[in-house]
Design a protein around this motif. Structure first.
Motif, short mmCIF file in Angstrom:
data_model
loop_
_atom_site.label_atom_id
_atom_site.label_comp_id
_atom_site.label_asym_id
_atom_site.label_seq_id
_atom_site.Cartn_x
_atom_site.Cartn_y
_atom_site.Cartn_z
N LEU A 1 -30.58 -10.60 -13.44
CA LEU A 1 -31.61 -9.79 -14.05
C LEU A 1 -32.88 -10.61 -14.12
O LEU A 1 -32.93 -11.64 -14.82
CB LEU A 1 -31.17 -9.33 -15.44
N ASP A 2 -33.90 -10.20 -13.37
CA ASP A 2 -35.20 -10.88 -13.37
C ASP A 2 -36.14 -10.18 -14.33
O ASP A 2 -36.42 -8.98 -14.17
CB ASP A 2 -35.80 -10.89 -11.97
N LEU A 3 -36.62 -10.89 -15.33
CA LEU A 3 -37.63 -10.36 -16.23
C LEU A 3 -38.99 -10.61 -15.60
O LEU A 3 -39.45 -11.74 -15.53
CB LEU A 3 -37.53 -11.05 -17.60
N LEU A 4 -39.62 -9.52 -15.13
CA LEU A 4 -40.93 -9.66 -14.51
C LEU A 4 -42.02 -9.80 -15.56
O LEU A 4 -43.11 -10.29 -15.27
CB LEU A 4 -41.21 -8.44 -13.62
N GLY A 5 -41.73 -9.34 -16.74
CA GLY A 5 -42.65 -9.46 -17.85
C GLY A 5 -42.06 -8.78 -19.05
O GLY A 5 -41.81 -7.58 -19.03
N ALA A 6 -41.78 -9.53 -20.10
CA ALA A 6 -41.23 -8.97 -21.33
C ALA A 6 -41.95 -9.61 -22.51
O ALA A 6 -42.40 -10.76 -22.43
CB ALA A 6 -39.73 -9.22 -21.42
N SER A 7 -42.03 -8.86 -23.60
CA SER A 7 -42.71 -9.40 -24.78
C SER A 7 -42.12 -8.80 -26.04
O SER A 7 -41.51 -7.73 -26.01
CB SER A 7 -44.21 -9.13 -24.71
N PHE A 8 -42.31 -9.51 -27.16
CA PHE A 8 -41.90 -9.01 -28.46
C PHE A 8 -42.59 -9.85 -29.53
O PHE A 8 -43.18 -10.91 -29.24
CB PHE A 8 -40.38 -9.06 -28.63
N ASP A 9 -42.54 -9.36 -30.77
CA ASP A 9 -43.09 -10.09 -31.90
C ASP A 9 -41.95 -10.57 -32.77
O ASP A 9 -41.04 -9.80 -33.12
CB ASP A 9 -44.01 -9.19 -32.73
N TYR A 10 -41.99 -11.86 -33.12
CA TYR A 10 -41.02 -12.43 -34.04
C TYR A 10 -41.80 -13.01 -35.21
O TYR A 10 -42.43 -14.07 -35.09
CB TYR A 10 -40.18 -13.50 -33.36
N GLY A 11 -41.79 -12.30 -36.33
CA GLY A 11 -42.62 -12.73 -37.46
C GLY A 11 -44.08 -12.75 -37.02
O GLY A 11 -44.57 -11.78 -36.43
N PRO A 12 -44.80 -13.83 -37.26
CA PRO A 12 -46.22 -13.90 -36.88
C PRO A 12 -46.45 -14.32 -35.43
O PRO A 12 -47.60 -14.50 -35.01
CB PRO A 12 -46.76 -14.98 -37.84
N VAL A 13 -45.38 -14.50 -34.67
CA VAL A 13 -45.49 -15.05 -33.31
C VAL A 13 -45.29 -13.95 -32.28
O VAL A 13 -44.34 -13.17 -32.36
CB VAL A 13 -44.45 -16.16 -33.08
N ASN A 14 -46.21 -13.88 -31.31
CA ASN A 14 -46.03 -13.01 -30.15
C ASN A 14 -45.40 -13.83 -29.04
O ASN A 14 -45.86 -14.94 -28.73
CB ASN A 14 -47.36 -12.42 -29.69
N VAL A 15 -44.35 -13.29 -28.43
CA VAL A 15 -43.57 -14.01 -27.42
C VAL A 15 -43.63 -13.25 -26.10
O VAL A 15 -43.40 -12.03 -26.06
CB VAL A 15 -42.10 -14.18 -27.86
N GLU A 16 -43.92 -13.97 -25.01
CA GLU A 16 -43.88 -13.41 -23.66
C GLU A 16 -42.84 -14.18 -22.86
O GLU A 16 -42.76 -15.41 -22.97
CB GLU A 16 -45.24 -13.52 -22.98
#
Length: 285
Positions: free
Chosen positions: A208-223
């Motif tokens: 499974l290749d993630l071409l681009g994924a993101s989410f927020d964990y608390g105050p941090v944005n994660v890519e």
């Protein structure tokens, strides 16, 4: 005893012109075993269902040397279909919609069904039956816990939440290439809650290749970008980028007030045996 189903046939023959036409119609016939017998691959098995408003045509043309060329077409409405797909642990249930069959293919312009209780909408089909190929588009949404019942590697992932997704697939029937996108209001992974997860991905085999994924964990944005090998122990090769404002971070807000921070981390390994390396930098302008 067994129910009887009326099938009406009409035919035209023209020996002088080397032409033959047949039309077969039926209001209702059980279709599962019949279609299952006709399919050249056991990747897809139709074990139950009914066809309504069946309209089949067969045309045959004869060359002067006696060579015949036959062409077939069929349209019908599927109801209550039950379909098993190789590699998928649960069957499609309650499949219903219009289907079209022709010389070397089977397709639909819209088929609705459920998979492990999750509603799906499918368009596409199988073509080139001597060496079957697949092309489809699929949309759906439901509980991750339900979806995890479908594929064995997913059952080992400690992930919960409600997910919507869209998939497109093409290629060999046994090993199609699948791409898609997903989104959710929130998920929980290994007890850690994340908000607004979403992204695009590409699947071939167990990779499974993630071409681009993101989410927020608390105050941090994660890519996240990279590859997950969905084996017994998940293989990880990811580049993770984290963005946060310094004054929103716990324990650091007094030191890093109003300082935007970015961290880039390479994460690799198998299962829980992971290694990481990265950098952290801020913009104090």
């Amino acid at each position: 005893g067994h129910a009887l189903h009326t099938v009406i046939g009409k035919a035209k023959f023209s020996a002088d012109h080397g032409f033959e036409a047949q039309r077969w119609t039926a209001a209702d016939i059980p279709i599962g075993p019949l279609i299952d017998f006709a399919l050249p691959s056991h990747t897809i098995n139709i074990v139950d269902g009914n066809l309504h408003n069946v309209d089949g045509r067969i045309y045959t043309f004869v060359d002067p040397d006696g060579t015949t060329h036959a062409h077939t077409a069929l349209r019908a409405d599927l109801e209550n279909g039950k379909i098993y797909i190789a590699g998928v642990l649960k069957p499609l249930r309650g499949a219903h919609g219009a289907i079209l069959a022709y010389d070397n293919g089977l397709t639909t312009l819209g088929l609705d069904a459920t998979l492990a209780g999750v509603p799906l909408h499918l368009e596409g089909g199988v073509y080139d039956l001597p060496a079957p190929k697949l092309r489809f588009a699929l949309v759906g949404g439901g509980s991750i816990a339900q979806l995890q019942q479908v594929v064995a590697p997913a059952q080992r992932q400690p992930l919960t939440g409600e997910l919507t997704f869209a998939l497109r697939g093409s290629g060999d029937l046994n090993t199609p290439v699948v791409s898609g996108s997903f989104s959710a209001p929130e998920m929980t992974y290994r007890g850690f809650p994340v908000r607004r997860p979403g992204g695009t991905f590409f699947v071939h085999g167990s990779d499974l290749d993630l071409l681009g994924a993101s989410f927020d964990y608390g105050p941090v944005n994660v890519e996240v970008h990279g590859t997950l090998a969905l084996q017994k122990e998940t293989g990880v090769n990811l580049v993770v980028t984290l963005h946060a404002d310094g004054d929103r971070l716990p324990y650091a807000s007094q030191l890093l007030r109003s300082l935007p921070l970015t961290s880039v981390v390479h994460l690799s390994g198998t299962g829980r045996q992971l290694a990481s390396a990265g950098i952290v930098y801020g913009d104090a302008r």
